[in-house]
Design a protein around this motif. Structure first.
Motif, PDB file in Angstrom:
ATOM      1  N   LEU A 157       0.945  -1.272   0.510  1.00 40.62           N
ATOM      2  CA  LEU A 157      -0.241  -0.255  -0.217  1.00 40.62           C
ATOM      3  C   LEU A 157       0.925   1.161   0.352  1.00 40.62           C
ATOM      4  CD1 LEU A 157      -2.687   1.287   0.393  1.00 40.62           C
ATOM      5  CD2 LEU A 157      -2.248   1.049   3.055  1.00 40.62           C
ATOM      6  N   TYR A 158       1.914   0.943   0.571  1.00 43.82           N
ATOM      7  CA  TYR A 158       2.702   2.703   0.551  1.00 43.82           C
ATOM      8  C   TYR A 158       3.524   2.369  -0.803  1.00 43.82           C
ATOM      9  CZ  TYR A 158       6.959   5.313   1.886  1.00 43.82           C
ATOM     10  OH  TYR A 158       8.013   5.848   1.557  1.00 43.82           O
ATOM     11  N   ALA A 159       3.840   1.408  -1.304  1.00 40.99           N
ATOM     12  CA  ALA A 159       4.501   1.764  -2.980  1.00 40.99           C
ATOM     13  C   ALA A 159       3.501   2.306  -3.388  1.00 40.99           C
ATOM     14  CB  ALA A 159       4.732   0.521  -3.587  1.00 40.99           C
ATOM     15  N   ALA A 160       2.213   1.943  -3.307  1.00 42.35           N
ATOM     16  CA  ALA A 160       0.893   2.122  -4.438  1.00 42.35           C
ATOM     17  C   ALA A 160       0.820   3.801  -4.184  1.00 42.35           C
ATOM     18  CB  ALA A 160       0.120   1.633  -3.817  1.00 42.35           C
ATOM     19  N   GLU A 217       7.843 -11.740  -1.773  1.00 43.18           N
ATOM     20  CA  GLU A 217       8.057 -10.354  -1.543  1.00 43.18           C
ATOM     21  C   GLU A 217       7.142 -10.372   0.131  1.00 43.18           C
ATOM     22  OE1 GLU A 217       8.735  -7.238  -4.838  1.00 43.18           O
ATOM     23  OE2 GLU A 217       6.765  -8.685  -5.393  1.00 43.18           O
ATOM     24  N   ALA A 218       6.255 -11.176  -0.062  1.00 43.71           N
ATOM     25  CA  ALA A 218       5.587 -11.087   1.062  1.00 43.71           C
ATOM     26  C   ALA A 218       6.020 -12.177   2.152  1.00 43.71           C
ATOM     27  CB  ALA A 218       3.885 -11.533   0.752  1.00 43.71           C
ATOM     28  N   ALA A 219       6.791 -13.062   1.854  1.00 42.63           N
ATOM     29  CA  ALA A 219       7.526 -13.762   2.591  1.00 42.63           C
ATOM     30  C   ALA A 219       9.226 -13.217   3.134  1.00 42.63           C
ATOM     31  CB  ALA A 219       8.211 -15.008   2.304  1.00 42.63           C
ATOM     32  N   THR A 220       9.548 -12.223   2.598  1.00 47.17           N
ATOM     33  CA  THR A 220      10.773 -11.648   3.110  1.00 47.17           C
ATOM     34  C   THR A 220      10.525 -10.568   4.240  1.00 47.17           C
ATOM     35  OG1 THR A 220       9.849  -9.670   1.539  1.00 47.17           O
ATOM     36  CG2 THR A 220      11.800 -11.812   0.778  1.00 47.17           C
ATOM     37  N   PRO A 221      11.812 -10.602   4.702  1.00 44.90           N
ATOM     38  CA  PRO A 221      10.986  -9.920   6.330  1.00 44.90           C
ATOM     39  C   PRO A 221      10.391  -8.473   5.820  1.00 44.90           C
ATOM     40  CG  PRO A 221      13.091 -11.220   6.360  1.00 44.90           C
ATOM     41  CD  PRO A 221      12.774 -11.533   5.686  1.00 44.90           C
ATOM     42  N   ALA A 222      10.502  -7.456   6.303  1.00 47.90           N
ATOM     43  CA  ALA A 222      10.070  -6.108   6.711  1.00 47.90           C
ATOM     44  C   ALA A 222      11.707  -5.280   6.725  1.00 47.90           C
ATOM     45  CB  ALA A 222       9.027  -5.372   7.688  1.00 47.90           C
ATOM     46  N   PRO A 223      11.531  -4.176   5.649  1.00 52.37           N
ATOM     47  CA  PRO A 223      12.573  -3.413   5.718  1.00 52.37           C
ATOM     48  C   PRO A 223      12.523  -2.522   6.936  1.00 52.37           C
ATOM     49  CG  PRO A 223      11.478  -2.956   3.780  1.00 52.37           C
ATOM     50  CD  PRO A 223      11.310  -4.149   4.707  1.00 52.37           C
ATOM     51  N   ALA A 224      13.640  -2.198   7.611  1.00 52.34           N
ATOM     52  CA  ALA A 224      13.810  -1.155   8.589  1.00 52.34           C
ATOM     53  C   ALA A 224      13.171   0.475   7.734  1.00 52.34           C
ATOM     54  CB  ALA A 224      15.065  -0.307   9.329  1.00 52.34           C
ATOM     55  N   THR A 225      13.207   1.218   6.660  1.00 55.44           N
ATOM     56  CA  THR A 225      12.533   1.360   5.307  1.00 55.44           C
ATOM     57  C   THR A 225      11.665   1.443   4.411  1.00 55.44           C
ATOM     58  OG1 THR A 225      14.042   3.296   6.184  1.00 55.44           O
ATOM     59  CG2 THR A 225      12.449   3.488   4.766  1.00 55.44           C
ATOM     60  N   PRO A 226      10.417   1.446   4.185  1.00 52.40           N
ATOM     61  CA  PRO A 226       9.918   1.458   3.139  1.00 52.40           C
ATOM     62  C   PRO A 226      10.238   1.570   1.675  1.00 52.40           C
ATOM     63  CG  PRO A 226       8.378   1.328   5.423  1.00 52.40           C
ATOM     64  CD  PRO A 226       9.845   2.190   5.052  1.00 52.40           C
ATOM     65  N   SER A 227      10.091   0.622   0.826  1.00 47.23           N
ATOM     66  CA  SER A 227      10.727   0.552   0.013  1.00 47.23           C
ATOM     67  C   SER A 227       9.245   1.419  -1.181  1.00 47.23           C
ATOM     68  CB  SER A 227      11.065  -0.568  -1.294  1.00 47.23           C
ATOM     69  OG  SER A 227      12.050  -0.269  -2.802  1.00 47.23           O
ATOM     70  N   SER A 228       9.442   2.379  -2.131  1.00 46.03           N
ATOM     71  CA  SER A 228       8.485   3.176  -2.635  1.00 46.03           C
ATOM     72  C   SER A 228       8.430   2.339  -3.388  1.00 46.03           C
ATOM     73  CB  SER A 228       8.558   4.816  -3.232  1.00 46.03           C
ATOM     74  OG  SER A 228       9.912   4.729  -3.507  1.00 46.03           O
ATOM     75  N   THR A 229       9.094   1.480  -4.633  1.00 44.02           N
ATOM     76  CA  THR A 229       9.530   0.926  -5.894  1.00 44.02           C
ATOM     77  C   THR A 229       8.834  -0.524  -5.228  1.00 44.02           C
ATOM     78  OG1 THR A 229      11.816   0.592  -5.773  1.00 44.02           O
ATOM     79  CG2 THR A 229      10.806   2.945  -6.612  1.00 44.02           C
ATOM     80  N   ALA A 230       8.772  -1.165  -5.091  1.00 48.57           N
ATOM     81  CA  ALA A 230       8.631  -2.722  -4.239  1.00 48.57           C
ATOM     82  C   ALA A 230       7.970  -2.965  -4.892  1.00 48.57           C
ATOM     83  CB  ALA A 230       9.085  -3.024  -2.970  1.00 48.57           C
ATOM     84  N   GLY A 231       7.217  -4.567  -5.051  1.00 48.52           N
ATOM     85  CA  GLY A 231       6.679  -5.577  -5.600  1.00 48.52           C
ATOM     86  C   GLY A 231       5.891  -5.009  -7.103  1.00 48.52           C
TER      87      GLY A 231
END
Length: 471
Positions: A416-419, A434-448
């Protein structure tokens, strides 16, 4: 003196006063005429005492029942005043009130005209049964049926027949038949509700069926045996006592039914968002295990879809909080129609979520895009203006075995952050990896993976058509 009195008493009991021996002296018992007068007076006094005792017993029983009925009517009227939307309390209160009035008129027989005591009094008491039937129908928000009025109708249709009106036993038979009809109508009204969800209804219906069989059996027995008035009174009294006992049990089961319904309503309030009417966060999370089990049984994937209304704070600032509430309600009403099994709820603020068992990523994206596209076209009117609102969507997918609610919600939140970063009013998907990977410290705006919108697909088709014509 004592011997003369004793002798006189013996004579009174041994010889009928109408045929006293002629050789009885006047000095011992004065005269045969005086003895006959005294004997007749004594007989009248004994008959009066017996009659008074019988009337007193019947009147006492009816007075007790009338006082109980009036008390229950008052309690039910107070309950109805506390919750006027529940008309069942009103009808039940009217039922006890009419029953109490009817039996009070029956108890006043001899003090008021017979047409009021017998015909009208019993009809009003049976009308109370009709009110109880209406109460059970109103409890389930059903319309009142014509057969609810059968008990008083049967009584009034038969009581004025000559061979019924003039015979006490026949009147008792008729009343039992009308009462059996009322008990059957009560059983039908109870059975009209949700029997699978409210198991107490089965017991309550059984009580009314038993009461109907009791009244019908009593009527048939009296019709076949042709009892005397005294026997009819005894049989009718026993039937009335048994019916009163069953009615007490039925009232207890009715109270239990209402309590269970109230508990279920309170439980639903704790799991429902008061504004939009959809599930709240607690209620929504409670469905995750069921979705995961269903996905496992059907060999499907688990999808968590998060929705966030774009620039919602601006809507509140520009149009007011009432307009913001209208937007939230409109979105919730529209979106839940697209979610399988309505597993959709409000997570808080302007954020919503849905759980679904999907065949693949394409199905999850189709659900999300259908909601996003429809909401863009949905005119949200606030009475003064049309509020333009869009929604951003994040999707996270996982297999039924590896699905974890915390990880999926976290992944959908990152999508949702990427959207939002992609310009809002779009959908971004995180697949299983991607859903199984641990959440990064800073969300990526280009992920997904950015899901192409319908407009993008239409534009792509136009370009392909242009290129094909140019070639």
């Amino acid at each position: 003196m004592k011997e003369g009195l004793l002798y006189s008493t013996v004579l009174i009991h041994v010889y009928p006063t109408e045929s006293l021996p002629a050789d009885i002296g006047l000095k011992q018992y004065r005269s045969a005429a005086a003895l006959r007068k005294w004997r007749a007076s004594s007989a009248r006094m004994r008959a009066d005492r017996q009659g008074v005792a019988a009337v007193f017993n019947i009147a006492t029983g009816l007075a007790i029942w009338c006082s109980e009925a009036m008390t229950l009517a008052l309690v039910l009227f107070v309950a109805w005043r506390h919750n006027v939307r529940n008309e069942a309390y009103l009808y039940w209160g009217l039922g006890f009130l009419l029953t109490g009035i009817g039996f009070a008129m029956v108890a006043l027989r001899g003090e008021i005209p017979n047409v009021l005591s017998i015909e009208a009094g019993n009809a009003i008491a049976l009308l109370g049964q009709s009110a109880w039937v209406a109460g059970f129908l109103a409890l389930d928000r059903k319309r009142i049926e014509w057969w609810a009025l059968l008990p008083p109708a049967i009584w009034l249709a038969g009581v004025f027949l000559p061979w019924v009106n003039s015979d006490y036993s026949n009147r008792v038979v008729l009343y039992n038949l009308a009462s059996a009809t009322g008990a059957t109508a009560l059983a039908m009204a109870v059975a009209a509700g949700d029997m699978r969800r409210e198991r107490t209804r089965i017991k309550l219906m059984g009580v009314f069926v038993l009461q109907g069989c009791l009244c019908f059996g009593s009527a048939v027995t009296m019709a076949l045996t042709l009892p005397s008035d005294i026997e009819a009174t005894n049989l009718g009294g026993a039937s009335a006592m048994a019916s009163a006992f069953l009615l007490t049990i039925a009232f207890a089961f009715t109270c239990r039914l209402i309590m269970e319904r109230s508990e279920r309503h309170l439980r639903a309030l704790t799991l429902t968002d008061s504004l939009t009417g959809v599930l709240n966060r607690r209620g929504l999370l409670g469905y995750f295990d069921g979705i995961q089990e269903r996905a496992h049984n059907e060999q499907r994937q688990v999808a968590v879809i998060l929705f966030d209304l774009d620039h919602f704070k601006r809507v509140n600032d520009r149009f007011g909080h009432q307009s913001g509430d209208a937007v939230l309600t409109a979105f919730a009403r529209m979106a839940r129609q697209y979610i399988p099994n309505n597993i959709f709820g409000r997570m808080g603020g302007e954020e919503f979520a849905a759980f679904a068992a999907v065949a693949d990523q394409t199905e999850a994206e189709a659900i999300a895009e259908a909601i996003r596209t429809e909401f863009c076209r949905l005119p949200v009117s606030t009475g003064e203006a049309i509020v333009p609102v869009t929604v951003s969507i994040g999707i996270a997918l996982a297999s039924s075995i590896e699905a974890n609610i915390d990880k999926l919600i976290s992944a959908a939140d990152r999508a949702l952050y990427a959207a939002k970063a992609a310009g809002r009013n779009c959908t971004v998907t995180f697949g299983e990896a991607e859903a199984a990977t641990p959440a990064p410290a800073t969300p990526s705006s280009t992920a997904g993976e950015l899901v192409p919108t319908v407009d993008d697909q239409v534009e792509a088709l136009r370009r392909m058509g242009t290129l094909s014509r140019a070639g």
